[in-house]
Design a protein around this motif. Structure first.
Motif, PDB file in Angstrom:
ATOM      1  N   GLY A  41      20.980  13.958 -27.938  1.00  0.00           N
ATOM      2  CA  GLY A  41      21.358  13.330 -29.193  1.00  0.00           C
ATOM      3  C   GLY A  41      20.464  12.198 -29.638  1.00  0.00           C
ATOM      4  O   GLY A  41      20.663  11.656 -30.734  1.00  0.00           O
ATOM      5  N   GLN A  42      19.451  11.853 -28.843  1.00  0.00           N
ATOM      6  CA  GLN A  42      18.567  10.752 -29.211  1.00  0.00           C
ATOM      7  C   GLN A  42      17.442  11.206 -30.133  1.00  0.00           C
ATOM      8  O   GLN A  42      17.070  12.379 -30.172  1.00  0.00           O
ATOM      9  CB  GLN A  42      17.931  10.127 -27.963  1.00  0.00           C
ATOM     10  CG  GLN A  42      18.840   9.227 -27.162  1.00  0.00           C
ATOM     11  CD  GLN A  42      18.088   8.499 -26.058  1.00  0.00           C
ATOM     12  OE1 GLN A  42      17.215   9.062 -25.400  1.00  0.00           O
ATOM     13  NE2 GLN A  42      18.441   7.229 -25.851  1.00  0.00           N
ATOM     14  N   VAL A  43      16.887  10.236 -30.864  1.00  0.00           N
ATOM     15  CA  VAL A  43      15.570  10.372 -31.479  1.00  0.00           C
ATOM     16  C   VAL A  43      14.650   9.429 -30.706  1.00  0.00           C
ATOM     17  O   VAL A  43      14.845   8.210 -30.728  1.00  0.00           O
ATOM     18  CB  VAL A  43      15.569   9.988 -32.969  1.00  0.00           C
ATOM     19  CG1 VAL A  43      14.144  10.061 -33.525  1.00  0.00           C
ATOM     20  CG2 VAL A  43      16.494  10.892 -33.769  1.00  0.00           C
ATOM     21  N   VAL A  44      13.692   9.988 -30.003  1.00  0.00           N
ATOM     22  CA  VAL A  44      12.718   9.206 -29.249  1.00  0.00           C
ATOM     23  C   VAL A  44      11.367   9.343 -29.936  1.00  0.00           C
ATOM     24  O   VAL A  44      10.933  10.459 -30.257  1.00  0.00           O
ATOM     25  CB  VAL A  44      12.637   9.665 -27.781  1.00  0.00           C
ATOM     26  CG1 VAL A  44      11.501   8.957 -27.042  1.00  0.00           C
ATOM     27  CG2 VAL A  44      13.966   9.396 -27.079  1.00  0.00           C
ATOM     28  N   VAL A  45      10.728   8.217 -30.196  1.00  0.00           N
ATOM     29  CA  VAL A  45       9.453   8.195 -30.915  1.00  0.00           C
ATOM     30  C   VAL A  45       8.350   7.743 -29.962  1.00  0.00           C
ATOM     31  O   VAL A  45       8.483   6.716 -29.294  1.00  0.00           O
ATOM     32  CB  VAL A  45       9.515   7.268 -32.141  1.00  0.00           C
ATOM     33  CG1 VAL A  45       8.151   7.164 -32.805  1.00  0.00           C
ATOM     34  CG2 VAL A  45      10.544   7.777 -33.145  1.00  0.00           C
ATOM     35  N   MET A  46       7.286   8.533 -29.916  1.00  0.00           N
ATOM     36  CA  MET A  46       6.104   8.219 -29.121  1.00  0.00           C
ATOM     37  C   MET A  46       4.990   7.772 -30.068  1.00  0.00           C
ATOM     38  O   MET A  46       4.514   8.553 -30.891  1.00  0.00           O
ATOM     39  CB  MET A  46       5.652   9.450 -28.327  1.00  0.00           C
ATOM     40  CG  MET A  46       4.387   9.262 -27.522  1.00  0.00           C
ATOM     41  SD  MET A  46       4.638   8.299 -26.019  1.00  0.00           S
ATOM     42  CE  MET A  46       5.722   9.376 -25.090  1.00  0.00           C
ATOM     43  N   LEU A  47       4.598   6.510 -29.974  1.00  0.00           N
ATOM     44  CA  LEU A  47       3.521   5.968 -30.792  1.00  0.00           C
ATOM     45  C   LEU A  47       2.227   5.916 -29.990  1.00  0.00           C
ATOM     46  O   LEU A  47       2.246   5.922 -28.761  1.00  0.00           O
ATOM     47  CB  LEU A  47       3.870   4.559 -31.269  1.00  0.00           C
ATOM     48  CG  LEU A  47       5.124   4.393 -32.123  1.00  0.00           C
ATOM     49  CD1 LEU A  47       5.413   2.918 -32.331  1.00  0.00           C
ATOM     50  CD2 LEU A  47       4.974   5.108 -33.451  1.00  0.00           C
ATOM     51  N   GLY A  48       1.106   5.824 -30.695  1.00  0.00           N
ATOM     52  CA  GLY A  48      -0.167   5.671 -30.016  1.00  0.00           C
ATOM     53  C   GLY A  48      -1.327   6.044 -30.914  1.00  0.00           C
ATOM     54  O   GLY A  48      -1.145   6.755 -31.908  1.00  0.00           O
TER      55      GLY A  48
END
Length: 236
Positions: A28-35
């Protein structure tokens, strides 16, 4: 825990792209990977989805180790990859592209209800069922790519740079759609460079630099970090 990646290393030939990467995503999460561009974000998603052969470590999805599974079996487990370059079939219609998204056995059983769902989410696509993908604007093509991913009936969406190349108003629209998809019960891992509209959705943020995780935390943790605010969140 829906997804757990532990000490993932990935290679293209002699190039060591991912170096002991570990992340966790709850249902149920929204996980964001930045870079930064070229530091391994897309390779991470492709490794998760069985599209990189040379890798080691552990990738666990719903308590099953999937690191050695081929991509078609990973799709059948409920994970779909939505590429940054969209990978649409340009000389096929919107409807034909969508139906190709439902190619797995599990997805075919739910094709009708998923078509109804994507046309509710993307009314513009419903109006353009017969239009060739090659004639669509960048924003419309991005929406079609996301919609085709939903046709796979996946529980987990790995979305690669959904805002890439879009105008600011369309970035906001894409962010709204991602939130709506999440509200419908989908778990989402999305990689981006520095798009505030996307990072604002995050339950958790990671930063990947030179193939390594250099930050893990909440939005509040990121906002208290001046370097992250300036470089990755587009704030001063």
């Amino acid at each position: 825990m829906m997804l757990s990646i532990e000490n993932l290393n990935a290679y293209y030939g002699q190039a060591h792209v991912l170096k002991d990467v570990s992340i966790k995503v709850n249902k149920g999460q929204v996980v964001v990977m930045l870079g930064p561009n070229g530091h391994g974000k897309s390779t991470l998603l492709k490794s998760l989805c069985g599209m990189v052969d040379s890798k080691k470590g552990r990738i666990s999805y719903k308590d099953q180790d999937i690191i050695r599974l081929p991509s078609e079996k990973i799709v059948n487990l409920g994970i779909t990859y939505i590429a940054e370059n969209r990978e649409l079939f340009p000389y096929m219609s919107v409807m034909e592209n969508l139906k190709l998204g439902a190619y797995s056995k599990n997805a075919r059983k739910h094709e009708k209800e998923n078509l109804e769902r994507v046309f509710t989410l993307f009314p513009r696509l419903a109006q353009r069922k017969k239009q060739y993908a090659s004639t669509m604007s960048g924003g419309e093509a991005k929406m079609l790519a996301i919609a085709r991913g939903l046709m796979s009936n996946a529980d987990f969406l790995a979305i690669d740079e959904p805002s890439l190349g879009l105008q600011p108003n369309l970035r906001t629209e894409v962010a709204r759609i991602i939130r709506e998809i999440n509200n419908q019960g989908k778990t989402i891992l999305v990689v981006e460079q520095n798009i505030p509209q996307i990072t604002d959705l995050a339950d958790k943020l990671y930063v990947l630099e030179e193939g390594r995780i250099t930050f893990e935390g909440s939005k509040d943790d990121a906002l208290s970090n001046d370097r992250l605010k300036e470089i990755f969140l587009g704030m001063c």
